[in-house]
Design a protein around this motif. Structure first.
Motif, short mmCIF file in Angstrom:
data_model
loop_
_atom_site.label_atom_id
_atom_site.label_comp_id
_atom_site.label_asym_id
_atom_site.label_seq_id
_atom_site.Cartn_x
_atom_site.Cartn_y
_atom_site.Cartn_z
N VAL A 1 0.93 -1.42 -0.25
CA VAL A 1 -0.30 -0.02 -0.08
C VAL A 1 1.34 0.91 -0.32
O VAL A 1 1.93 1.26 0.78
CB VAL A 1 -0.93 -0.06 1.10
CG1 VAL A 1 -1.99 0.81 1.16
CG2 VAL A 1 -2.49 -1.18 1.39
N ILE A 2 0.42 1.84 -0.84
CA ILE A 2 1.91 3.52 -1.06
C ILE A 2 0.60 4.38 -0.99
O ILE A 2 -0.73 4.49 -0.95
CB ILE A 2 2.16 3.52 -1.98
CG1 ILE A 2 1.10 3.16 -3.30
CG2 ILE A 2 3.35 2.53 -2.61
CD1 ILE A 2 1.86 3.76 -4.91
N ASP A 3 1.15 5.77 -0.56
CA ASP A 3 0.34 7.01 -0.03
C ASP A 3 -0.09 7.82 -1.00
O ASP A 3 -0.16 8.67 -1.24
CB ASP A 3 0.64 7.33 1.00
CG ASP A 3 2.16 8.32 1.07
OD1 ASP A 3 2.38 8.33 0.18
OD2 ASP A 3 2.56 9.08 1.70
N SER A 4 0.51 7.39 -2.24
CA SER A 4 -0.05 8.40 -3.88
C SER A 4 0.25 7.67 -5.05
O SER A 4 0.48 7.06 -5.01
CB SER A 4 1.49 9.60 -3.70
OG SER A 4 2.33 9.21 -3.69
N VAL A 5 -0.90 7.82 -5.49
CA VAL A 5 -0.85 7.47 -7.44
C VAL A 5 0.51 8.18 -7.85
O VAL A 5 1.24 9.08 -7.68
CB VAL A 5 -1.38 8.35 -8.02
CG1 VAL A 5 -2.11 7.44 -9.28
CG2 VAL A 5 -2.99 7.56 -7.08
N ILE A 6 1.58 7.29 -8.21
CA ILE A 6 2.42 7.81 -9.43
C ILE A 6 2.51 7.47 -10.68
O ILE A 6 1.29 6.94 -11.74
CB ILE A 6 4.44 6.21 -9.05
CG1 ILE A 6 3.35 4.88 -9.34
CG2 ILE A 6 4.01 6.31 -7.04
CD1 ILE A 6 4.07 3.80 -8.94
N LEU A 7 2.99 8.50 -11.55
CA LEU A 7 2.19 8.13 -12.88
C LEU A 7 3.48 8.18 -13.39
O LEU A 7 5.08 8.58 -12.87
CB LEU A 7 1.89 10.30 -13.03
CG LEU A 7 0.86 10.29 -11.93
CD1 LEU A 7 0.42 11.77 -12.31
CD2 LEU A 7 0.17 9.50 -13.11
N PRO A 8 3.85 7.37 -14.52
CA PRO A 8 4.54 7.36 -15.24
C PRO A 8 5.31 8.73 -15.97
O PRO A 8 4.51 9.19 -16.26
CB PRO A 8 4.17 6.34 -16.87
CG PRO A 8 2.41 6.26 -16.53
CD PRO A 8 1.99 7.06 -15.26
N PRO A 9 6.52 8.27 -16.28
CA PRO A 9 7.57 9.42 -17.25
C PRO A 9 6.78 10.16 -18.57
O PRO A 9 6.23 9.43 -19.20
CB PRO A 9 8.42 8.87 -17.19
CG PRO A 9 8.67 7.83 -16.69
CD PRO A 9 7.43 7.22 -16.02
N GLU A 10 6.45 11.73 -18.22
CA GLU A 10 5.69 11.49 -19.73
C GLU A 10 5.69 11.72 -20.73
O GLU A 10 5.06 11.57 -21.69
CB GLU A 10 5.30 13.63 -18.91
CG GLU A 10 5.16 13.82 -17.94
CD GLU A 10 4.60 15.48 -18.57
OE1 GLU A 10 4.45 15.94 -19.10
OE2 GLU A 10 4.81 15.98 -17.44
N ASP A 11 7.35 11.17 -20.99
CA ASP A 11 7.98 10.67 -22.57
C ASP A 11 7.14 9.42 -22.93
O ASP A 11 7.32 8.86 -24.00
CB ASP A 11 8.91 11.19 -22.46
CG ASP A 11 10.37 10.34 -21.95
OD1 ASP A 11 9.31 9.60 -20.64
OD2 ASP A 11 11.41 9.55 -22.05
#
Length: 175
Positions: free
Chosen positions: A160-170
């Motif tokens: 369980v993690i405390d934030s949504v992680i986003l893939p690198p924009e490129d």
């Protein structure tokens, strides 16, 4: 003498009961056999993630054999996204982007917290790599902190993690 006999028999019965092999309850056995989606569905703090997995059409995949390692954002993590972001991602026309973001939270294989080391990276199902940092303060996946680790499922493990992680924009279609 009768009191001594009764006490002696009771002690033997208690000892035999204590020495009997432990059998797991049906509920305990069921919990050990839950897949990742079932496990997340039972955790009210992951209900937004479960809804997103459903909207992305990933339920069947994450119920599959795996093994998978899932970095599971809490409801609070989704709530911290900019206003309207989650609602937008859950729209059918944004399914591809939602799949991309959710699969960035999944690593093929079963990676337990004891397998992690500072500075390592892991390739996600999405195709990009997440970075792992381990310190005295805990474990981080990209910028998210792991709040609960090593929740085992029949087809992998959930952290369980405390934030949504986003893939690198490129590497993504834009968000």
């Amino acid at each position: 003498m009768t009191i001594i006999k009764t006490t002696f028999v009771a002690l033997i019965a208690i000892t035999l009961f204590a020495m009997a092999p432990h059998t797991t309850t049906e509920k305990e056995q069921d919990h050990n056999h839950h897949n990742i989606v079932e496990l997340a569905s039972e955790n009210e703090n992951l209900s937004t993630l479960v809804a997103a997995i459903d909207a992305a059409g990933l339920v069947e995949t994450l119920e599959g054999d795996g093994p998978f390692t899932v970095f599971a954002p809490t409801n609070e993590a989704f709530d911290a996204l900019p206003e309207g972001t989650l609602e937008s991602l859950l729209q059918p026309e944004n399914r591809e982007l939602l799949v991309e973001i959710l699969t960035y939270h999944v690593v093929p294989g079963k990676v337990m917290s004891g397998d992690l080391s500072d500075g390592m990276s892991a390739e996600t199902v999405q195709g990009s790599e997440v970075s792992i940092s381990v310190s005295d303060y805990g474990v981080r996946v990209d910028e998210a902190s792991v709040s609960e680790a090593d929740i085992e499922a029949s087809n992998g493990v959930v952290h369980v993690i405390d934030s949504v992680i986003l893939p690198p924009e490129d590497t993504s279609s834009g968000y």
